[in-house]
Design a protein around this motif. Structure first.
Motif, PDB file in Angstrom:
ATOM      1  N   PRO A  20       0.794  -1.232   0.000  1.00  0.00           N
ATOM      2  CA  PRO A  20       0.000   0.000   0.000  1.00  0.00           C
ATOM      3  C   PRO A  20       0.820   1.273   0.000  1.00  0.00           C
ATOM      4  N   ALA A  21       2.069   1.237   0.510  1.00  0.00           N
ATOM      5  CA  ALA A  21       2.884   2.453   0.585  1.00  0.00           C
ATOM      6  C   ALA A  21       3.727   2.674  -0.668  1.00  0.00           C
ATOM      7  N   PHE A  22       3.517   1.871  -1.700  1.00  0.00           N
ATOM      8  CA  PHE A  22       4.344   1.954  -2.910  1.00  0.00           C
ATOM      9  C   PHE A  22       4.241   3.349  -3.528  1.00  0.00           C
ATOM     10  N   GLY A 201      17.251  -0.620   3.424  1.00  0.00           N
ATOM     11  CA  GLY A 201      15.921  -1.194   3.449  1.00  0.00           C
ATOM     12  C   GLY A 201      15.595  -2.127   2.304  1.00  0.00           C
ATOM     13  N   LEU A 202      16.606  -2.576   1.554  1.00  0.00           N
ATOM     14  CA  LEU A 202      16.348  -3.496   0.452  1.00  0.00           C
ATOM     15  C   LEU A 202      15.823  -4.825   0.976  1.00  0.00           C
ATOM     16  N   HIS A 241       9.776  -0.135   4.088  1.00  0.00           N
ATOM     17  CA  HIS A 241      10.720   0.858   3.567  1.00  0.00           C
ATOM     18  C   HIS A 241      10.372   1.350   2.169  1.00  0.00           C
ATOM     19  N   VAL A 242       9.420   0.691   1.494  1.00  0.00           N
ATOM     20  CA  VAL A 242       9.149   1.044   0.108  1.00  0.00           C
ATOM     21  C   VAL A 242       8.615   2.468  -0.030  1.00  0.00           C
ATOM     22  N   GLY A 243       8.050   3.002   1.038  1.00  0.00           N
ATOM     23  CA  GLY A 243       7.558   4.375   1.001  1.00  0.00           C
ATOM     24  C   GLY A 243       8.459   5.379   1.675  1.00  0.00           C
ATOM     25  N   ASP A 244       9.681   4.968   2.049  1.00  0.00           N
ATOM     26  CA  ASP A 244      10.612   5.881   2.711  1.00  0.00           C
ATOM     27  C   ASP A 244      10.938   7.082   1.831  1.00  0.00           C
ATOM     28  N   THR A 246      13.697   8.179   1.005  1.00  0.00           N
ATOM     29  CA  THR A 246      14.863   7.928   0.156  1.00  0.00           C
ATOM     30  C   THR A 246      14.509   7.185  -1.132  1.00  0.00           C
ATOM     31  N   THR A 247      13.336   6.553  -1.182  1.00  0.00           N
ATOM     32  CA  THR A 247      13.029   5.743  -2.361  1.00  0.00           C
ATOM     33  C   THR A 247      12.735   6.598  -3.584  1.00  0.00           C
ATOM     34  N   ARG A 248      12.002   7.666  -3.414  1.00  0.00           N
ATOM     35  CA  ARG A 248      11.619   8.474  -4.569  1.00  0.00           C
ATOM     36  C   ARG A 248      12.819   9.083  -5.284  1.00  0.00           C
ATOM     37  N   PRO A 249      13.791   9.686  -4.570  1.00  0.00           N
ATOM     38  CA  PRO A 249      14.964  10.199  -5.289  1.00  0.00           C
ATOM     39  C   PRO A 249      15.729   9.102  -6.040  1.00  0.00           C
ATOM     40  N   ALA A 250      15.801   7.904  -5.448  1.00  0.00           N
ATOM     41  CA  ALA A 250      16.506   6.819  -6.136  1.00  0.00           C
ATOM     42  C   ALA A 250      15.780   6.431  -7.413  1.00  0.00           C
ATOM     43  N   ILE A 251      14.462   6.265  -7.332  1.00  0.00           N
ATOM     44  CA  ILE A 251      13.681   5.916  -8.522  1.00  0.00           C
ATOM     45  C   ILE A 251      13.764   7.034  -9.557  1.00  0.00           C
ATOM     46  N   THR A 252      13.707   8.286  -9.099  1.00  0.00           N
ATOM     47  CA  THR A 252      13.797   9.424 -10.008  1.00  0.00           C
ATOM     48  C   THR A 252      15.121   9.423 -10.764  1.00  0.00           C
TER      49      THR A 252
END
Length: 265
Positions: A20-22, A201-202, A241-244, A246-252
């Motif tokens: 849900p936090a994706f 968090g991987l 951790h999927v919604g942390d 730090t995830t968005r900048p990495a995906i970006t």
């Protein structure tokens, strides 16, 4: 420069576990969340991936390159099946800390995520009965980068295959692409290929590996060299951790290396 032809599609699942936090970028198709009945994981995944394949096929029919953000690697089955509805032949470039080349016969864990590339090459013909219409990708049309964390039997299977293994290095990946001869490419990235110190968090960290910057360079080199028609980023963080932040900048960063300009709410 960002390429506006990329169409993000979000499937927030790890196998049959909803996340849900994706993170969902602005303008994405999805999140794709079909209703799944009780039953075995393969049966539930079959229904799930059929819905994803339909979404990808729709995107391809509109002449838009799908960029699938998912929580696992087996979603690649649906992406490639959708791509094959438009292209007779498809090659695969796969960046991953793991080989994903296990099968039910050689796997010590039975974990379906560790079989994703084997699924694409037709090594698991009886695992699913989901009507995707996936045609096996010839092993000679697969480039596997990094794969530093392999099970012994998986290593033997790769050694005996025609899959081309290279380091996660832009020059090595570019050299391997010469053999694809302009075939449309599905470019797949499991974010656990990145050094686990860079991405906390991987779900399955594999220790020391290439930096986030180096992987971005590999993606950019692939897009500059090959005819990349679809891409997938397996955002394999743990659910908590999927919604942390730090995830968005990495995906970006990783999507930006493909030429996709993702924006977040």
């Amino acid at each position: 420069m960002a390429d506006p032809s990329w169409d993000p599609i979000v499937t927030p699942w790890h196998l049959d576990e909803h996340l849900p936090a994706f993170p969902v970028p602005v303008g994405a198709t999805g999140p794709i969340r079909p209703d799944l009945p009780a039953g075995t994981v393969p049966a539930r995944m079959g229904l799930l991936h059929r819905a994803v394949a339909d979404a990808v096929a729709d995107a391809v029919a509109r002449a838009v390159r799908p960029l699938v953000l998912s929580g696992d690697c087996p979603t690649a089955r649906a992406t490639v099946a959708g791509l094959q509805r438009r292209h007779r032949d498809v090659a695969v470039v796969w960046l991953d800390a793991h080989g994903d080349f296990n099968t039910p016969v050689i796997s010590t864990s039975g974990y379906l995520g560790g079989m994703a590339l084997a699924m694409l090459t037709g090594r698991t013909p009886d695992l699913f009965d989901d009507g995707l219409g996936l045609r096996p990708v010839p092993e000679s049309g697969v480039v596997l980068a990094d794969a530093r964390d392999l099970d012994p039997a998986e290593r033997d299977a790769l050694t005996g295959s025609r899959v081309r293994r290279v380091p996660a290095d832009p020059a090595a990946v570019t050299a391997a692409l010469a053999g694809l001869r302009g075939t449309p490419v599905y470019l797949h990235l499991d974010i656990d290929v990145v050094d686990s110190a860079d991405l906390p968090g991987l779900r399955f960290p594999s220790g020391t590996g290439p930096s986030l910057t180096r992987i971005a360079e590999c993606l950019a080199a692939t897009c500059a060299t090959a005819d990349v028609r679809a891409a997938g980023i397996a955002c394999a963080w743990l659910p908590e951790h999927v919604g942390d932040p730090t995830t968005r900048p990495a995906i970006t960063t990783l999507a930006g290396a493909l030429g996709a300009d993702l924006r977040w709410p």
